[in-house]
Design a protein around this motif. Structure first.
Motif, PDB file in Angstrom:
ATOM      1  N   UNK A 158     -25.525 -16.758   2.273  1.00  0.00           N
ATOM      2  CA  UNK A 158     -24.657 -15.796   1.588  1.00  0.00           C
ATOM      3  C   UNK A 158     -24.210 -14.781   2.636  1.00  0.00           C
ATOM      4  N   UNK A 159     -22.903 -14.780   2.939  1.00  0.00           N
ATOM      5  CA  UNK A 159     -22.428 -13.956   4.058  1.00  0.00           C
ATOM      6  C   UNK A 159     -21.670 -12.726   3.577  1.00  0.00           C
ATOM      7  N   UNK A 160     -21.757 -11.660   4.374  1.00  0.00           N
ATOM      8  CA  UNK A 160     -21.013 -10.434   4.063  1.00  0.00           C
ATOM      9  C   UNK A 160     -21.462  -9.825   2.753  1.00  0.00           C
ATOM     10  N   UNK A 161     -22.779  -9.740   2.567  1.00  0.00           N
ATOM     11  CA  UNK A 161     -23.317  -9.363   1.258  1.00  0.00           C
ATOM     12  C   UNK A 161     -23.948  -7.967   1.241  1.00  0.00           C
ATOM     13  N   UNK A 162     -23.283  -7.002   1.925  1.00  0.00           N
ATOM     14  CA  UNK A 162     -23.754  -5.611   1.868  1.00  0.00           C
ATOM     15  C   UNK A 162     -22.925  -4.834   0.852  1.00  0.00           C
ATOM     16  N   UNK A 163     -22.363  -3.682   1.291  1.00  0.00           N
ATOM     17  CA  UNK A 163     -21.512  -2.884   0.385  1.00  0.00           C
ATOM     18  C   UNK A 163     -20.055  -3.288   0.581  1.00  0.00           C
ATOM     19  N   UNK A 164     -19.545  -3.052   1.813  1.00  0.00           N
ATOM     20  CA  UNK A 164     -18.216  -3.565   2.157  1.00  0.00           C
ATOM     21  C   UNK A 164     -18.285  -4.172   3.529  1.00  0.00           C
ATOM     22  N   UNK A 165     -18.112  -5.499   3.628  1.00  0.00           N
ATOM     23  CA  UNK A 165     -17.945  -6.439   2.530  1.00  0.00           C
ATOM     24  C   UNK A 165     -19.223  -6.628   1.723  1.00  0.00           C
ATOM     25  N   UNK A 166     -19.074  -7.154   0.537  1.00  0.00           N
ATOM     26  CA  UNK A 166     -20.225  -7.415  -0.321  1.00  0.00           C
ATOM     27  C   UNK A 166     -19.913  -6.936  -1.728  1.00  0.00           C
ATOM     28  N   UNK A 167     -20.661  -5.901  -2.114  1.00  0.00           N
ATOM     29  CA  UNK A 167     -20.523  -5.280  -3.426  1.00  0.00           C
ATOM     30  C   UNK A 167     -19.046  -5.033  -3.778  1.00  0.00           C
ATOM     31  N   UNK A 168     -18.312  -4.385  -2.847  1.00  0.00           N
ATOM     32  CA  UNK A 168     -16.932  -4.006  -3.160  1.00  0.00           C
ATOM     33  C   UNK A 168     -15.997  -5.211  -3.174  1.00  0.00           C
ATOM     34  N   UNK A 169     -16.336  -6.247  -2.399  1.00  0.00           N
ATOM     35  CA  UNK A 169     -15.555  -7.495  -2.453  1.00  0.00           C
ATOM     36  C   UNK A 169     -15.741  -8.128  -3.831  1.00  0.00           C
ATOM     37  N   UNK A 170     -16.982  -8.136  -4.287  1.00  0.00           N
ATOM     38  CA  UNK A 170     -17.275  -8.703  -5.607  1.00  0.00           C
ATOM     39  C   UNK A 170     -16.553  -7.907  -6.694  1.00  0.00           C
ATOM     40  N   UNK A 171     -16.535  -6.561  -6.538  1.00  0.00           N
ATOM     41  CA  UNK A 171     -15.852  -5.713  -7.524  1.00  0.00           C
ATOM     42  C   UNK A 171     -14.355  -6.019  -7.535  1.00  0.00           C
ATOM     43  N   UNK A 172     -13.792  -6.252  -6.345  1.00  0.00           N
ATOM     44  CA  UNK A 172     -12.355  -6.569  -6.269  1.00  0.00           C
ATOM     45  C   UNK A 172     -12.086  -7.898  -6.980  1.00  0.00           C
ATOM     46  N   UNK A 173     -12.993  -8.849  -6.792  1.00  0.00           N
ATOM     47  CA  UNK A 173     -12.806 -10.159  -7.431  1.00  0.00           C
ATOM     48  C   UNK A 173     -12.801 -10.017  -8.952  1.00  0.00           C
ATOM     49  N   UNK A 174     -13.652  -9.136  -9.452  1.00  0.00           N
ATOM     50  CA  UNK A 174     -13.725  -8.910 -10.894  1.00  0.00           C
ATOM     51  C   UNK A 174     -12.490  -8.143 -11.385  1.00  0.00           C
ATOM     52  N   UNK A 175     -12.096  -7.108 -10.606  1.00  0.00           N
ATOM     53  CA  UNK A 175     -10.934  -6.290 -10.995  1.00  0.00           C
ATOM     54  C   UNK A 175      -9.654  -7.106 -10.986  1.00  0.00           C
ATOM     55  N   UNK A 176      -9.651  -8.199 -10.212  1.00  0.00           N
ATOM     56  CA  UNK A 176      -8.453  -9.039 -10.102  1.00  0.00           C
ATOM     57  C   UNK A 176      -8.209  -9.872 -11.354  1.00  0.00           C
ATOM     58  N   UNK A 177      -9.213  -9.949 -12.223  1.00  0.00           N
ATOM     59  CA  UNK A 177      -9.118 -10.892 -13.336  1.00  0.00           C
ATOM     60  C   UNK A 177      -8.023 -10.558 -14.355  1.00  0.00           C
ATOM     61  N   UNK A 178      -7.563  -9.292 -14.404  1.00  0.00           N
ATOM     62  CA  UNK A 178      -6.467  -8.969 -15.343  1.00  0.00           C
ATOM     63  C   UNK A 178      -5.157  -9.594 -14.920  1.00  0.00           C
ATOM     64  N   UNK A 179      -5.093  -9.979 -13.646  1.00  0.00           N
ATOM     65  CA  UNK A 179      -3.790 -10.336 -13.066  1.00  0.00           C
ATOM     66  C   UNK A 179      -3.665 -11.829 -12.784  1.00  0.00           C
ATOM     67  N   UNK A 180      -2.424 -12.264 -12.731  1.00  0.00           N
ATOM     68  CA  UNK A 180      -2.176 -13.643 -12.293  1.00  0.00           C
ATOM     69  C   UNK A 180      -1.677 -13.654 -10.848  1.00  0.00           C
ATOM     70  N   UNK A 181      -1.278 -12.476 -10.359  1.00  0.00           N
ATOM     71  CA  UNK A 181      -0.860 -12.386  -8.953  1.00  0.00           C
ATOM     72  C   UNK A 181      -1.349 -11.042  -8.406  1.00  0.00           C
ATOM     73  N   UNK A 182      -1.967 -11.093  -7.248  1.00  0.00           N
ATOM     74  CA  UNK A 182      -2.488  -9.853  -6.657  1.00  0.00           C
ATOM     75  C   UNK A 182      -1.521  -9.370  -5.589  1.00  0.00           C
ATOM     76  N   UNK A 183      -1.151  -8.088  -5.693  1.00  0.00           N
ATOM     77  CA  UNK A 183      -0.230  -7.527  -4.687  1.00  0.00           C
ATOM     78  C   UNK A 183      -0.996  -6.825  -3.576  1.00  0.00           C
ATOM     79  N   UNK A 184      -2.045  -6.103  -3.933  1.00  0.00           N
ATOM     80  CA  UNK A 184      -2.834  -5.441  -2.876  1.00  0.00           C
ATOM     81  C   UNK A 184      -4.244  -5.138  -3.354  1.00  0.00           C
ATOM     82  N   UNK A 185      -5.141  -5.111  -2.385  1.00  0.00           N
ATOM     83  CA  UNK A 185      -6.516  -4.652  -2.629  1.00  0.00           C
ATOM     84  C   UNK A 185      -6.779  -3.561  -1.603  1.00  0.00           C
ATOM     85  N   UNK A 186      -7.066  -2.358  -2.087  1.00  0.00           N
ATOM     86  CA  UNK A 186      -7.356  -1.261  -1.160  1.00  0.00           C
ATOM     87  C   UNK A 186      -8.782  -0.796  -1.371  1.00  0.00           C
TER      88      UNK A 186
END
Ligand SMILES: NC(=O)c1ccc[n+]([C@@H]2O[C@H](COP(=O)([O-])OP(=O)(O)OC[C@H]3O[C@@H](n4cnc5c(N)ncnc54)[C@H](O)[C@@H]3O)[C@@H](O)[C@H]2O)c1
Length: 341
Positions: A158-186
């Motif tokens: 399991x790589x990049x599994x701290x806070x960022x990357x890691x926790x916040x990457x996972x949060x972005x993946x979850x936050x992306x679920x409302x959308x069918x196309x992602x324009x940006x992740x900040x």
């Protein structure tokens, strides 16, 4: 019941706190820990209280002159459970038949260091979980390039599994679920580290490598005094933009967006535990019904870096063990798994 026996490679700022956090995570039994000069192993479980007390303020990082030394020896050897060794990682590998998972909390000042450490586990026929908290995007490709050998060996990495990357990457993946196309992740992080450079050497040095005029090679060569000088020049508060953080390739790898659509920056205050800014993940996209919106995930300002790196790292470790026991091997990113509690 403690059914996951794990080891920590590196007992600096991150590794020590991983042991500390593990005491409150059900099911985890720390059985081994090492740093550059020593190793502690007890298959019935390390006495974490003793180890943390013995290494407090005594976190031998690189053998440099400025390492704080309050005990009889530097780093982990100050613990009554430890012995000195010149081959700490090999010594852990030699015992790895009885270790379910290994958290790699080593510095990443050579891009291929963690991939090379992983190779040593594969070479020894280790069958278990490896988890790292590395930051740099380019290292993920190096690990992916070794995916076949991990699979053959029976390793779930399991790589990049701290806070960022890691926790916040996972949060972005979850936050992306409302959308069918992602324009940006900040991703914009704020970290307050009153314990300063002395107790967070790898973290601060590697972050400096992201400043204009520095890279990983120049950061590696800096003396401790030069690092303290850079911290002073910034009055202890250092701002970072467009960091090479692997959230980008890890989100692309998971099919969520292009790596180019991801940006990571943040503010590090090395003199205060208070966060200089709130950590946020903002995912902007288009919904199936044509709306544009931004979903935002925000961390509480009271949550420390130690909590936000080690909680997820151990949570991903647990998720990795579950995959490993189900016979799933290879390389997984934080957007591919849900960490366990
Ligand atoms: N992903 C994230 O959110 C995140 C956040 C913070 C830190 N990190 C990463 O965590 C890593 C560790 O940071 P830190 O501040 O704890 O560093 P540190 O310098 O405080 O500790 C590093 C530890 O590794 C040991 N070590 C170094 N070389 C070794 C070797 N060859 N063999 C055995 N042990 C060795 C040192 O003795 C020390 O105990 C860094 O790579 C940092 O970038 C990731």
């Amino acid at each position: 019941m403690h059914d996951i026996r794990f080891a920590v490679l590196g007992t600096g700022g991150i590794g020590r706190r991983a042991l500390d956090v593990s005491r409150e995570k059900p099911g985890l039994l720390p059985v081994a820990a090492c740093d550059r000069n020593g190793i502690a192993i007890d298959h019935d479980g390390l006495d974490v209280d003793e180890l943390l007390a013995a290494t407090e303020g005594n976190v031998a990082s690189d053998g440099g002159a400025a390492v704080k030394q309050h005990g009889a020896g530097a780093g982990v050897v100050a613990s009554a459970q430890a012995r000195s060794t010149e081959t700490p990682i090999e010594d852990i590998i030699a015992e790895s038949d009885a270790i379910d998972a290994v958290l790699i909390a080593l510095p990443n000042l050579e891009h291929d260091f963690i991939p090379r450490v992983a190779e040593r586990f594969t070479g020894a026929g280790y069958e278990g979980v490896l988890v790292d908290v590395l930051k740099r995007s380019r290292v993920i490709g190096m690990l992916d390039g070794r995916a076949d050998s991990f699979e053959e060996s029976g390793i779930t990495f399991v790589c990049g599994a701290g806070a960022t990357p890691g926790f916040l990457t996972g949060a972005a993946a979850l936050a992306a679920q409302s959308f069918v196309e992602i324009e940006s992740v900040e991703i914009h992080w704020g970290v307050g580290l009153k314990s300063g450079y002395e107790d967070n050497r790898g973290t601060v040095r590697e972050d400096i490598a992201h400043l204009p005029g520095y890279d990983i090679e120049t950061a590696r060569e800096l003396t401790d005094e030069e690092i303290e000088g850079i911290v002073d020049e910034h009055d202890g508060v250092i701002e970072f933009e467009e960091m090479e953080h692997a959230d980008d390739v890890l989100l692309e790898r998971a099919g969520i967006c292009d790596a180019d659509d991801v940006s990571v920056g943040g503010i590090l205050d090395v003199r205060s535990d208070e966060k200089p800014t709130t950590t946020t993940v903002s995912v902007t996209g288009r919904t199936f019904d044509g709306e544009h919106a931004t979903n935002t995930f925000e961390l509480g300002d009271e949550t420390s870096m130690a909590a936000n790196v080690n909680g997820p790292a151990l949570g991903y470790l647990k998720a990795g063990v579950q995959r490993n026991r189900a016979g799933e091997y290879g390389v997984f990113g934080p957007a591919d798994l849900m960490p366990e509690f």
